[in-house]
Write a protein that holds these residues in place. Structure first.
Motif, mmCIF file in Angstrom:
data_model
loop_
_atom_site.group_PDB
_atom_site.id
_atom_site.type_symbol
_atom_site.label_atom_id
_atom_site.label_comp_id
_atom_site.label_asym_id
_atom_site.label_seq_id
_atom_site.Cartn_x
_atom_site.Cartn_y
_atom_site.Cartn_z
ATOM 1 N N UNK A 273 -2.600 72.680 99.446
ATOM 2 C CA UNK A 273 -2.195 73.493 98.537
ATOM 3 C C UNK A 273 -3.452 74.217 97.725
ATOM 4 N N UNK A 274 -4.486 73.875 97.696
ATOM 5 C CA UNK A 274 -5.537 74.581 97.206
ATOM 6 C C UNK A 274 -6.007 75.534 98.660
ATOM 7 N N UNK A 275 -6.106 75.414 99.589
ATOM 8 C CA UNK A 275 -6.371 76.108 100.837
ATOM 9 C C UNK A 275 -5.446 77.539 100.729
ATOM 10 N N UNK A 276 -4.073 77.243 100.261
ATOM 11 C CA UNK A 276 -3.341 78.252 100.269
ATOM 12 C C UNK A 276 -3.368 78.832 98.827
ATOM 13 N N UNK A 277 -4.192 78.556 97.884
ATOM 14 C CA UNK A 277 -4.392 79.194 96.648
ATOM 15 C C UNK A 277 -2.978 78.937 95.804
ATOM 16 N N UNK A 278 -2.431 77.761 95.852
ATOM 17 C CA UNK A 278 -1.223 77.533 94.957
ATOM 18 C C UNK A 278 -1.427 77.192 93.808
ATOM 19 N N UNK B 17 -4.019 69.446 87.840
ATOM 20 C CA UNK B 17 -4.292 69.466 88.875
ATOM 21 C C UNK B 17 -5.648 68.841 89.365
ATOM 22 N N UNK B 18 -6.706 69.429 88.630
ATOM 23 C CA UNK B 18 -7.825 69.030 89.161
ATOM 24 C C UNK B 18 -8.246 67.697 88.698
ATOM 25 N N UNK B 19 -7.783 67.173 87.600
ATOM 26 C CA UNK B 19 -7.588 65.551 87.307
ATOM 27 C C UNK B 19 -6.954 64.811 88.334
ATOM 28 N N UNK B 20 -5.733 65.430 88.688
ATOM 29 C CA UNK B 20 -4.862 64.715 89.839
ATOM 30 C C UNK B 20 -5.903 64.452 91.012
ATOM 31 N N UNK B 21 -6.337 65.341 91.364
ATOM 32 C CA UNK B 21 -7.229 65.623 92.827
ATOM 33 C C UNK B 21 -8.227 64.563 92.526
ATOM 34 N N UNK B 22 -8.911 64.573 91.422
ATOM 35 C CA UNK B 22 -10.269 63.504 91.210
ATOM 36 C C UNK B 22 -9.530 62.232 91.231
ATOM 37 N N UNK B 23 -8.639 61.767 90.572
ATOM 38 C CA UNK B 23 -7.828 60.456 90.397
ATOM 39 C C UNK B 23 -7.325 60.041 91.870
ATOM 40 N N UNK B 24 -6.754 60.895 92.679
ATOM 41 C CA UNK B 24 -6.451 60.533 94.029
ATOM 42 C C UNK B 24 -7.627 60.306 95.097
ATOM 43 N N UNK B 25 -8.599 61.034 94.924
ATOM 44 C CA UNK B 25 -9.515 60.704 95.838
ATOM 45 C C UNK B 25 -10.701 59.716 95.437
#
Length: 351
Positions: free
Chosen positions: A64-69, A193-201
């Motif tokens: 989703x980040x690659x497609x700038x969503x 969204x950024x918090x979800x990214x950090x949490x998952x990784x």
């Protein structure tokens, strides 16, 4: 300083936004519970399932980040990772215990096993955010707590004490994590969204050694080979097809949860977020009856009703307190005010 009408103020989220986010969270969470139970009925590698879900969710966030969503670009920096260590520890522990709870109890009992989330959240908000609950809120928590003990003590079907134990600990960790998420948002510029990214990784990284320490190694290797689980009767089919399909479904739903969960906490209060979780739990009980043919005894039904009644009572109380706060110029999301006072020092620590 007295606030004047000309001074800019931070408007609270609209009711439409709050309702939409909460409904989105409830639907995604319900799908997650049902799909998880389907897979956990067929596999003994509960933590490996969680790892795959986290990896799929992180991959979808990256796509989703690659497609700038998303408005916020996904990044990873060491300073933020270090600052989020408490949240990641709570996230891994809470998700693991939640999966084990669902593995050992019926779907219809899952709501009861984790019925102490609301009282624990009120307590966590008091101790961590200095948010003092009213007497009426405490009475609603007492009602919910009574519903938990009705389900545990009066359920007429055999219960797993291990599952109940996992549920209680999971409830406590979830309550604390909800407050910590609220306080962690400034570390990522208030980006859910950024918090979800950090949490998952980061949770996926931490979970790799944890699942082997927990003894899932043999089950994982058997699963990857397409062999029956260790100790399974001869002729038992491989768990791999169910695991693959279930992982895909739960991974996609987990992606939705990664967006919905932090967003729900961001636009509501920690306790209001837990109310939506309570409603989700009640709905999951009926789905368990329908999809998994769970038995709902009179004690279990009474427990669910009392927990739901306590949640509705709490919702009414919060509505009344919100009206009263508006008449005096107050702001409903009190915990967020406490966080705003600490925003400067927290942002200084993130880098």
């Amino acid at each position: 300083m007295t606030m004047t009408m000309s001074e800019p103020t931070a408007d609270p989220p609209s009711r439409t936004l709050v309702v939409s986010v909460v409904l989105f969270y409830i639907v995604a969470a319900l799908a997650m519970i049902v799909a998880n139970k389907w897979v956990l009925n067929a596999t003994s590698a509960a933590l490996f399932l969680l790892l795959v879900q986290l990896l799929i969710s992180a991959f979808l966030l990256w796509i989703a980040d690659l497609f700038r969503l998303f408005q916020d670009r996904l990044t990873l920096d060491i300073a933020t990772c270090k600052a989020l260590i408490p949240l990641i520890a709570l996230n891994v522990t809470g998700l693991s215990f939640s999966n084990y709870t669902l593995k050992f109890v019926d779907t219809s009992f899952y709501q009861v096993a984790r019925g102490l989330v609301l009282p624990f959240t009120v307590a966590a908000s008091f101790f961590l955010l200095q948010t003092r609950p009213s007497v009426r809120i405490l009475s609603a928590c007492a009602l919910v707590t009574a519903g938990f003990f009705i389900g545990v003590l009066l359920d007429g079907t055999p219960l797993s004490l291990v599952g109940i134990g996992f549920g209680v600990v999971s409830s406590l960790i979830t309550a604390v994590a909800t407050v910590v998420i609220k306080k962690s948002l400034p570390l990522v510029n208030d980006s859910s969204i950024l918090l979800a990214w950090y949490s998952n990784v980061l949770s996926a990284v931490v979970l790799v050694p944890v699942m082997f320490v927990a003894g899932e190694g043999p089950a994982i290797f058997a699963l990857l080979r397409g062999a029956p689980a260790p100790g399974a009767p001869e002729g038992t089919p491989s768990e791999l097809p169910t695991f693959l399909w279930g992982s895909l479904v739960t991974g996609v739903v987990g992606f939705a949860m990664s967006v919905a969960g932090p967003l729900s906490i961001k636009v509501t209060s920690p306790i209001s977020h837990m109310i939506s979780a309570a409603v989700r739990g009640v709905a999951s009980s009926f789905l368990g009856l329908w999809l998994f043919h769970d038995l709902i005894s009179s004690g279990r039904a009474a427990s669910i009703a009392v927990v739901l009644g306590g949640s509705i009572f709490y919702t009414w109380i919060k509505n009344e307190e919100t009206k009263a706060a508006k008449t005096t110029g107050g702001y409903e999301r009190v915990p967020m005010n406490e966080i705003d006072l600490e925003r400067g020092s927290q942002l200084e620590e993130r880098d």
